[in-house]
Design a protein around this motif. Structure first.
Motif, mmCIF file in Angstrom:
data_model
loop_
_atom_site.group_PDB
_atom_site.id
_atom_site.type_symbol
_atom_site.label_atom_id
_atom_site.label_comp_id
_atom_site.label_asym_id
_atom_site.label_seq_id
_atom_site.Cartn_x
_atom_site.Cartn_y
_atom_site.Cartn_z
ATOM 1 N N LEU A 164 -2.821 1.005 -0.113
ATOM 2 C CA LEU A 164 -3.386 -0.230 0.406
ATOM 3 C C LEU A 164 -3.757 -0.067 1.876
ATOM 4 O O LEU A 164 -2.939 0.398 2.679
ATOM 5 N N SER A 165 -4.972 -0.448 2.229
ATOM 6 C CA SER A 165 -5.372 -0.613 3.629
ATOM 7 C C SER A 165 -5.399 -2.108 3.906
ATOM 8 O O SER A 165 -6.155 -2.847 3.266
ATOM 9 N N LEU A 166 -4.569 -2.558 4.856
ATOM 10 C CA LEU A 166 -4.368 -3.985 5.074
ATOM 11 C C LEU A 166 -4.828 -4.368 6.471
ATOM 12 O O LEU A 166 -4.313 -3.858 7.475
ATOM 13 N N SER A 167 -5.789 -5.264 6.542
ATOM 14 C CA SER A 167 -6.291 -5.785 7.812
ATOM 15 C C SER A 167 -6.181 -7.304 7.761
ATOM 16 O O SER A 167 -7.022 -7.987 7.181
ATOM 17 N N ARG A 168 -5.121 -7.823 8.358
ATOM 18 C CA ARG A 168 -4.832 -9.253 8.274
ATOM 19 C C ARG A 168 -5.557 -10.010 9.385
ATOM 20 O O ARG A 168 -5.554 -9.587 10.549
ATOM 21 N N SER A 169 -6.161 -11.114 9.056
ATOM 22 C CA SER A 169 -6.883 -11.932 10.032
ATOM 23 C C SER A 169 -5.976 -12.300 11.201
ATOM 24 O O SER A 169 -4.844 -12.758 11.001
ATOM 25 N N GLY A 170 -6.464 -12.059 12.402
ATOM 26 C CA GLY A 170 -5.722 -12.444 13.594
ATOM 27 C C GLY A 170 -4.634 -11.487 14.006
ATOM 28 O O GLY A 170 -4.023 -11.665 15.065
ATOM 29 N N ALA A 171 -4.370 -10.449 13.203
ATOM 30 C CA ALA A 171 -3.316 -9.492 13.545
ATOM 31 C C ALA A 171 -3.886 -8.398 14.445
ATOM 32 O O ALA A 171 -5.071 -8.093 14.397
ATOM 33 N N ARG A 172 -3.030 -7.797 15.260
ATOM 34 C CA ARG A 172 -3.503 -6.800 16.216
ATOM 35 C C ARG A 172 -3.510 -5.389 15.663
ATOM 36 O O ARG A 172 -4.032 -4.478 16.284
ATOM 37 N N GLY A 190 -3.665 -2.691 12.024
ATOM 38 C CA GLY A 190 -3.868 -2.468 10.606
ATOM 39 C C GLY A 190 -2.743 -1.624 10.033
ATOM 40 O O GLY A 190 -2.017 -0.941 10.754
ATOM 41 N N VAL A 191 -2.590 -1.668 8.717
ATOM 42 C CA VAL A 191 -1.492 -0.977 8.031
ATOM 43 C C VAL A 191 -2.056 -0.179 6.862
ATOM 44 O O VAL A 191 -2.935 -0.653 6.129
ATOM 45 N N LEU A 192 -1.547 1.030 6.690
ATOM 46 C CA LEU A 192 -1.859 1.866 5.529
ATOM 47 C C LEU A 192 -0.564 2.051 4.757
ATOM 48 O O LEU A 192 0.428 2.567 5.310
ATOM 49 N N MET A 193 -0.539 1.637 3.505
ATOM 50 C CA MET A 193 0.708 1.492 2.762
ATOM 51 C C MET A 193 0.622 2.148 1.390
ATOM 52 O O MET A 193 -0.363 1.953 0.671
ATOM 53 N N LEU A 194 1.639 2.907 1.023
ATOM 54 C CA LEU A 194 1.798 3.378 -0.351
ATOM 55 C C LEU A 194 2.568 2.325 -1.124
ATOM 56 O O LEU A 194 3.607 1.828 -0.660
ATOM 57 N N SER A 195 2.074 1.977 -2.313
ATOM 58 C CA SER A 195 2.655 0.896 -3.102
ATOM 59 C C SER A 195 2.803 1.331 -4.550
ATOM 60 O O SER A 195 2.107 2.238 -5.016
ATOM 61 N N PHE A 196 3.714 0.659 -5.257
ATOM 62 C CA PHE A 196 3.929 0.897 -6.682
ATOM 63 C C PHE A 196 4.078 -0.439 -7.394
ATOM 64 O O PHE A 196 4.915 -1.259 -7.027
#
Length: 359
Positions: free
Chosen positions: A145-153, A155-161
């Motif tokens: 997952l590449s996560l770019s949350r509105s208003g956040a400073r 971004g996050v790159l996450m392995l998920s299951f």
């Protein structure tokens, strides 16, 4: 890599509900099939089957804890349910599988993750690498997952299951987080450690900030989190609402407690403890032999040989290596292998966690 090919990559942007909705919509077919397979395969792992209705009080108790500790993630779970076309309780259950299956110290198998971090004194070769050892044949549930949350400073790159909002990963500030199971204490409603990893990556830009965030959380179960940035590394161990930190330029962690205060409360059985010690020794020796300039392929190779790599023996209840990851948080790349060490790794780069949407 999953059993059927490369792990799906999802680029998610928007407010918390929208992040979850996009995640759920993209994985809807897989998540519904997963839930239909013995209730996210938990009934293949448990001695006594459970149902969504029988778990309702547990799910409610955890929901309240998640809403209090991480309201944004609580909203993202609601979005996941809406996007996947599943109930809110089913979306909660996907976050809580590990806490629901719990542990029995006399029946632990030999797997469960080997993790290490090594700091390159501010240089580009700082690395956090680990195996992901899980039961339930979760190869087909792997996702990045590449996560770019509105208003956040950041971004996050996450392995998920299997619909998890968090597992392991790194953020655009150069903080990486890995996770190991350790066994002890009472497991009870609180913030699931997988969600704690995600919350840390959303909230902190350094090891010190991450430790401050973690100190304010009440985790539901015992875990060890390995934290790494350009300036340092640490292992934060959790047991019964307490946190102790082990610091070093090079940290290696498997599945037994390392902090002296927690060692007496370790509940690994002797067979699993011996496996954990063997993997710790092997990883420590091999890592010491690698030059600081070692490439990600060298770290993946280190982790894909016995006794560190745990192959499939056909038993769905047995933890085995379903993924191997090497992250370089200063450079901003994540290298991912699945359960076939001979396959080519997937590579995800800093451009895939480029910061907040609309910021």
């Amino acid at each position: 890599m999953t059993a059927t090919g490369p792990a799906p990559f999802l680029r998610l942007t928007g407010d918390p509900f929208e992040l979850g909705r996009q995640h759920g919509a993209a994985r809807a077919t897989a998540l519904r099939a997963f839930l239909d397979d013995g209730l996210a395969r938990m009934n293949h792992l448990l001695d006594t089957p459970v149902s969504l209705s029988s778990l309702s009080p547990t799910l409610t108790a955890f929901r309240k804890e998640i809403e209090a500790a991480t309201p944004d993630l609580a909203e993202e779970i609601r979005g996941l349910a809406a996007g996947a076309g599943i109930s809110h309780q089913e979306a909660l259950l996907l976050q809580l599988r590990r806490e629901i299956t719990g542990y029995r110290s006399t029946r632990r198998p030999n797997g469960d993750c080997t993790t290490y971090a090594r700091v390159d004194g501010g240089g580009p070769h700082t690395v956090l690498a680990q195996t992901v050892d899980l039961n339930g044949n979760l190869d087909d549930q792997t996702c990045v997952l590449s996560l770019s949350r509105s208003g956040a400073r950041r971004g996050v790159l996450m392995l998920s299951f299997g619909g998890l909002l968090g597992y392991l990963g790194m953020n655009s500030d150069g903080l990486a987080v890995g996770i190991n199971l350790v066994l002890g204490g009472q497991w009870r409603p609180g913030l699931p450690p997988y969600l704690a990893v995600r919350h840390v990556l959303d909230s902190a830009g350094s090891v010190e900030e991450a430790l401050d965030v973690l100190a304010r959380l009440r985790l539901a179960s015992s875990r060890s989190l390995t934290l790494c940035d350009s300036g340092g590394a640490a292992c934060a161990e959790f047991l019964d609402g307490r946190m102790h930190v082990v610091r070093a330029k090079q940290t290696v962690h498997t599945n037994h407690f390392l902090h002296p205060e927690f060692i007496p409360f370790d509940e690994l059985n002797v067979f699993a403890k011996n496996s954990s010690l063997r993997r710790l020794d092997a990883a420590t020796v091999r890592l010491s032999a690698l030059p600081e300039s070692a490439a990600p392929r060298d770290h993946l190779a280190l982790l894909t040989t016995p006794p560190i790599f745990v192959p499939d023996n056909g038993d769905i209840r047995r933890e085995r290596t379903v993924a191997v990851v090497a992250m370089r948080p200063v450079i901003g790349d994540l290298h991912l292998l699945g359960s076939r060490p001979s396959a080519l790794p997937q590579v995800f780069t800093a451009g895939e966690m480029s910061g907040a949407a609309g910021s």
